[in-house]
Design a protein around this motif. Sequence first.
Motif, mmCIF file in Angstrom:
data_model
loop_
_atom_site.group_PDB
_atom_site.id
_atom_site.type_symbol
_atom_site.label_atom_id
_atom_site.label_comp_id
_atom_site.label_asym_id
_atom_site.label_seq_id
_atom_site.Cartn_x
_atom_site.Cartn_y
_atom_site.Cartn_z
ATOM 1 N N ASP A 189 0.820 -1.212 0.000
ATOM 2 C CA ASP A 189 0.000 0.000 0.000
ATOM 3 C C ASP A 189 0.847 1.253 0.000
ATOM 4 O O ASP A 189 1.776 1.373 0.786
ATOM 5 N N ILE A 190 0.491 2.214 -0.889
ATOM 6 C CA ILE A 190 1.258 3.457 -0.978
ATOM 7 C C ILE A 190 0.423 4.665 -0.562
ATOM 8 O O ILE A 190 0.796 5.779 -0.809
ATOM 9 N N THR A 191 -0.716 4.472 0.046
ATOM 10 C CA THR A 191 -1.550 5.603 0.426
ATOM 11 C C THR A 191 -2.353 5.270 1.671
ATOM 12 O O THR A 191 -2.156 4.233 2.280
ATOM 13 N N ALA A 192 -3.259 6.181 2.036
ATOM 14 C CA ALA A 192 -3.976 6.038 3.293
ATOM 15 C C ALA A 192 -4.979 4.892 3.298
ATOM 16 O O ALA A 192 -5.288 4.346 4.340
ATOM 17 N N ALA A 193 -5.499 4.519 2.115
ATOM 18 C CA ALA A 193 -6.530 3.479 2.078
ATOM 19 C C ALA A 193 -6.460 2.731 0.761
ATOM 20 O O ALA A 193 -6.159 3.298 -0.274
ATOM 21 N N MET A 194 -6.755 1.436 0.815
ATOM 22 C CA MET A 194 -6.734 0.613 -0.382
ATOM 23 C C MET A 194 -7.981 0.866 -1.218
ATOM 24 O O MET A 194 -9.059 1.125 -0.692
ATOM 25 N N GLU A 195 -7.833 0.777 -2.534
ATOM 26 C CA GLU A 195 -8.988 0.872 -3.406
ATOM 27 C C GLU A 195 -9.936 -0.283 -3.128
ATOM 28 O O GLU A 195 -9.517 -1.404 -2.840
ATOM 29 N N LEU A 196 -11.227 -0.004 -3.254
ATOM 30 C CA LEU A 196 -12.236 -1.005 -2.932
ATOM 31 C C LEU A 196 -12.103 -2.248 -3.804
ATOM 32 O O LEU A 196 -12.360 -3.365 -3.346
ATOM 33 N N VAL A 197 -11.677 -2.107 -5.044
ATOM 34 C CA VAL A 197 -11.601 -3.238 -5.964
ATOM 35 C C VAL A 197 -10.677 -4.338 -5.447
ATOM 36 O O VAL A 197 -10.887 -5.514 -5.730
ATOM 37 N N LEU A 198 -9.651 -3.979 -4.643
ATOM 38 C CA LEU A 198 -8.734 -4.978 -4.092
ATOM 39 C C LEU A 198 -8.884 -5.142 -2.585
ATOM 40 O O LEU A 198 -8.042 -5.740 -1.938
ATOM 41 N N THR A 199 -9.978 -4.631 -2.031
ATOM 42 C CA THR A 199 -10.232 -4.768 -0.601
ATOM 43 C C THR A 199 -10.897 -6.120 -0.308
ATOM 44 O O THR A 199 -11.818 -6.527 -1.017
ATOM 45 N N GLY A 200 -10.428 -6.803 0.721
ATOM 46 C CA GLY A 200 -11.011 -8.082 1.079
ATOM 47 C C GLY A 200 -10.026 -8.954 1.830
ATOM 48 O O GLY A 200 -8.941 -8.501 2.212
ATOM 49 N N PRO A 201 -10.347 -10.206 2.031
ATOM 50 C CA PRO A 201 -9.503 -11.096 2.845
ATOM 51 C C PRO A 201 -8.186 -11.480 2.187
ATOM 52 O O PRO A 201 -7.220 -11.805 2.889
ATOM 53 N N SER A 202 -8.095 -11.482 0.874
ATOM 54 C CA SER A 202 -6.835 -11.825 0.216
ATOM 55 C C SER A 202 -5.853 -10.667 0.345
ATOM 56 O O SER A 202 -6.232 -9.498 0.193
ATOM 57 N N ASP A 203 -4.596 -10.991 0.628
ATOM 58 C CA ASP A 203 -3.590 -9.951 0.845
ATOM 59 C C ASP A 203 -3.332 -9.146 -0.425
ATOM 60 O O ASP A 203 -3.247 -9.698 -1.525
ATOM 61 N N ALA A 204 -3.172 -7.839 -0.269
ATOM 62 C CA ALA A 204 -2.793 -6.954 -1.367
ATOM 63 C C ALA A 204 -2.007 -5.796 -0.776
ATOM 64 O O ALA A 204 -2.408 -5.220 0.236
ATOM 65 N N ASP A 205 -0.868 -5.485 -1.358
ATOM 66 C CA ASP A 205 -0.012 -4.407 -0.878
ATOM 67 C C ASP A 205 -0.395 -3.090 -1.534
ATOM 68 O O ASP A 205 -0.820 -3.066 -2.690
ATOM 69 N N VAL A 206 -0.260 -2.010 -0.804
ATOM 70 C CA VAL A 206 -0.672 -0.700 -1.302
ATOM 71 C C VAL A 206 0.466 0.288 -1.152
ATOM 72 O O VAL A 206 1.105 0.362 -0.104
ATOM 73 N N PHE A 207 0.724 1.071 -2.203
ATOM 74 C CA PHE A 207 1.755 2.106 -2.189
ATOM 75 C C PHE A 207 1.158 3.434 -2.634
ATOM 76 O O PHE A 207 0.257 3.463 -3.466
ATOM 77 N N ALA A 208 1.672 4.534 -2.144
ATOM 78 C CA ALA A 208 1.329 5.867 -2.639
ATOM 79 C C ALA A 208 2.588 6.470 -3.229
ATOM 80 O O ALA A 208 3.487 6.860 -2.509
#
Length: 408
Positions: free
Chosen positions: A159-178
């Motif tokens: 993750d690169i920002t304050a909040a993950m986009e909804l499209v990748l939000t959920g139980p599966s791991d996803a990294d976010v960058f801003a």
Amino acid sequence: MADTAFSKLSRRGFLLSAAGAATLPLMPQLSLAATAGDNRFVTIILRGAMDGLALVQPQNDPALKCLRPDLWLSAEDGLLDLDASFGLHPGAAELMPLWQARELCFVHAVATPYRGGRNHFEGQDVLETGSIEGRALRTGWLNRALSLVPRSSSRKALDITAAMELVLTGPSDADVFAPSSDFAMAPDELQFLQRLYGEDAGFETALAGAVTDGAASGSLYDDAQRRSGIVETARLAGSMLKADYRVASFSINGWDTHADQKTQFPKVAGDLAAALSSLKESMGEAWANTVVLAATEFGRSVRQNEQGGTEHGTASVAVLAGGALSRPAGPGTGTAADEDAGGLGGRVLGRWPGLADAALADGRDLAATGDLRDIAAALLHRQFDITPANLTTKVFPGLSFEGAAAYL
């Protein structure tokens, strides 16, 4: 160090914090996930309701010139010929090498199931969850798809920002960058803030000062800086996809062209073209196994308004890119037309409804003849071999796979 950082972020940070959650989609963000295998999949959310009729213009529809006397383009205006029926906006000219390489295609007259009050946030929720329930579903379709990728051994997130986009939000791991917190704003973002807080005297004064100072310094509202930030995001995504990651998502804002669309649209169309070109360049050989889906929450009205812009509409165009489009999905999986052409690339797909009065949705919009979820489902099946049964029950509940088959 703390004082320096605060000074750099103060104007942008003040505006974003004052607007709160309502302006969160304005922030640049990049989400990534890792799965096994060589195929890659990228989503680009075009926030603000992209005008598909402007990006891919029906150049032979006689109604368009009457409906959009100031926005309609001819070859003399720079409209780029795609085929006998459609032309590409000259602002997106950087996409032509992809088109000629059969690494780009468009699907016209498509939309999500959203038919509400043409509200950006509601429309984006439906786009990102893949369900008419919108945010009530709580998870994004791309996150749900991650858990269904066969032989997937890793689903970490960044993750690169304050909040993950909804499209990748959920139980599966996803990294976010801003990639940048001092990202220059698009014209429609400034207009949104002005409309949202126009009756708040304190905020209006602060916004006016920030706009004046930002324009002078080039830090708040600057086309070159904005383009640079978008290219930076795409290159970061490409470099991560070239390495361990296989799924990425980011957004391009600026498509809410209520006024002065003739000036505003070429800039944001150029942003999209630059992002796709930069993504390909940074991915190197990995581009050959990549598919990109760029989609918006809804389209825009067919008729131009009195401000030289367009209002919120229904159907738009989906943009597909990637080296994987230049070849069939696989032995026995592509349609006869797909295999004869060598893949999906280099074509404008979809069923064109026309712009005659009787064909318009609600008497004002391009009618939707295709479902965006069909396209996403087909690409997930194509890239990761997610089964039709899982796609229609777990990723896009209630969707029939018959529509998706057209894109295989």
